[in-house]
Design a protein around this motif. Structure first.
Motif, PDB file in Angstrom:
ATOM      1  N   GLU A  34       1.108 -29.444  12.293  1.00  0.00           N
ATOM      2  CA  GLU A  34       1.233 -29.845  10.301  1.00  0.00           C
ATOM      3  C   GLU A  34       0.863 -31.259   9.981  1.00  0.00           C
ATOM      4  O   GLU A  34       0.098 -31.473   9.089  1.00  0.00           O
ATOM      5  N   ALA A  35       0.928 -32.463  10.655  1.00  0.00           N
ATOM      6  CA  ALA A  35       1.403 -33.719  10.755  1.00  0.00           C
ATOM      7  C   ALA A  35      -0.114 -34.503  10.659  1.00  0.00           C
ATOM      8  O   ALA A  35      -1.078 -34.739   9.882  1.00  0.00           O
ATOM      9  N   TRP A  36      -1.024 -33.648  11.454  1.00  0.00           N
ATOM     10  CA  TRP A  36      -1.962 -33.356  11.954  1.00  0.00           C
ATOM     11  C   TRP A  36      -3.388 -33.484  10.748  1.00  0.00           C
ATOM     12  O   TRP A  36      -4.493 -33.871  10.597  1.00  0.00           O
ATOM     13  N   GLY A  37      -2.517 -32.015   9.870  1.00  0.00           N
ATOM     14  CA  GLY A  37      -3.709 -31.878   9.265  1.00  0.00           C
ATOM     15  C   GLY A  37      -3.681 -32.339   7.899  1.00  0.00           C
ATOM     16  O   GLY A  37      -4.742 -32.383   6.958  1.00  0.00           O
ATOM     17  N   GLU A  38      -2.515 -33.278   7.845  1.00  0.00           N
ATOM     18  CA  GLU A  38      -2.585 -33.782   6.799  1.00  0.00           C
ATOM     19  C   GLU A  38      -3.153 -35.199   6.616  1.00  0.00           C
ATOM     20  O   GLU A  38      -4.030 -35.505   5.822  1.00  0.00           O
ATOM     21  N   MET A  39      -3.083 -35.506   8.300  1.00  0.00           N
ATOM     22  CA  MET A  39      -3.725 -37.362   7.802  1.00  0.00           C
ATOM     23  C   MET A  39      -4.962 -36.758   8.431  1.00  0.00           C
ATOM     24  O   MET A  39      -5.955 -37.236   7.936  1.00  0.00           O
ATOM     25  N   GLU A  40      -5.754 -35.852   9.013  1.00  0.00           N
ATOM     26  CA  GLU A  40      -6.905 -35.701   9.343  1.00  0.00           C
ATOM     27  C   GLU A  40      -8.163 -35.949   7.954  1.00  0.00           C
ATOM     28  O   GLU A  40      -9.164 -37.181   8.522  1.00  0.00           O
ATOM     29  N   MET A  65      -7.944 -38.015   5.801  1.00  0.00           N
ATOM     30  CA  MET A  65      -7.651 -39.572   5.312  1.00  0.00           C
ATOM     31  C   MET A  65      -8.630 -40.523   6.985  1.00  0.00           C
ATOM     32  O   MET A  65      -8.711 -41.006   6.232  1.00  0.00           O
ATOM     33  N   GLN A  94       4.719 -29.127  14.404  1.00  0.00           N
ATOM     34  CA  GLN A  94       5.172 -30.487  13.291  1.00  0.00           C
ATOM     35  C   GLN A  94       3.593 -31.333  13.621  1.00  0.00           C
ATOM     36  O   GLN A  94       3.326 -32.118  12.747  1.00  0.00           O
TER      37      GLN A  94
END
Length: 123
Positions: A69-75, A77, A66
């Motif tokens: 996945e979160a880092w992949g979405e936030m990186e 930005m 999880q």
């Protein structure tokens, strides 16, 4: 969180195990029996730690997935934000206004030219 409950159970069990072996070790006078008691206690602690890790491992793997996945979405930005902000030394510390707003003021060129307290000055 299931892993916290498991850790609490294991800690209670380990404490009970240690308390139950303390009177036995006090009754025995020989060094060999004390060493054997510590050895048994060590083995018990290892077994408890192995079982705790076995219980917590699936939860940690899910958490790792999880977070990935979160880092992949936030990186992307965060990279954009970092490019806009630049060096953090260009800003004053955040201020909280009476209405609850938080502002971060950019330092003026004069403030940026001044050395920080304790910083060496080239002459």
């Amino acid at each position: 969180m299931p892993y916290i409950e498991a850790m609490n159970r294991i800690a209670i069990t380990l404490t009970a195990l240690m308390l139950s072996t303390a009177p036995l070790m006090a009754q025995e006078a020989g060094d060999e029996s004390v060493d054997e008691g510590f050895s048994l206690l060590e083995e018990g602690a290892k077994i408890i730690m192995r079982s705790m890790l076995d219980e917590v491992e699936p939860t940690l793997k899910d958490l790792q997935f999880q977070l990935g996945e979160a880092w992949g979405e936030m990186e992307p930005m965060l990279r954009d934000l970092s490019a806009m902000i630049g060096d953090i030394k260009n800003y004053h510390a955040p201020e909280v206004l009476p209405n609850g707003d938080i502002i971060i003021r950019r330092k003026s060129p004069e403030e940026l030219a001044m050395p920080e307290p304790g910083e060496e000055i080239d002459i």
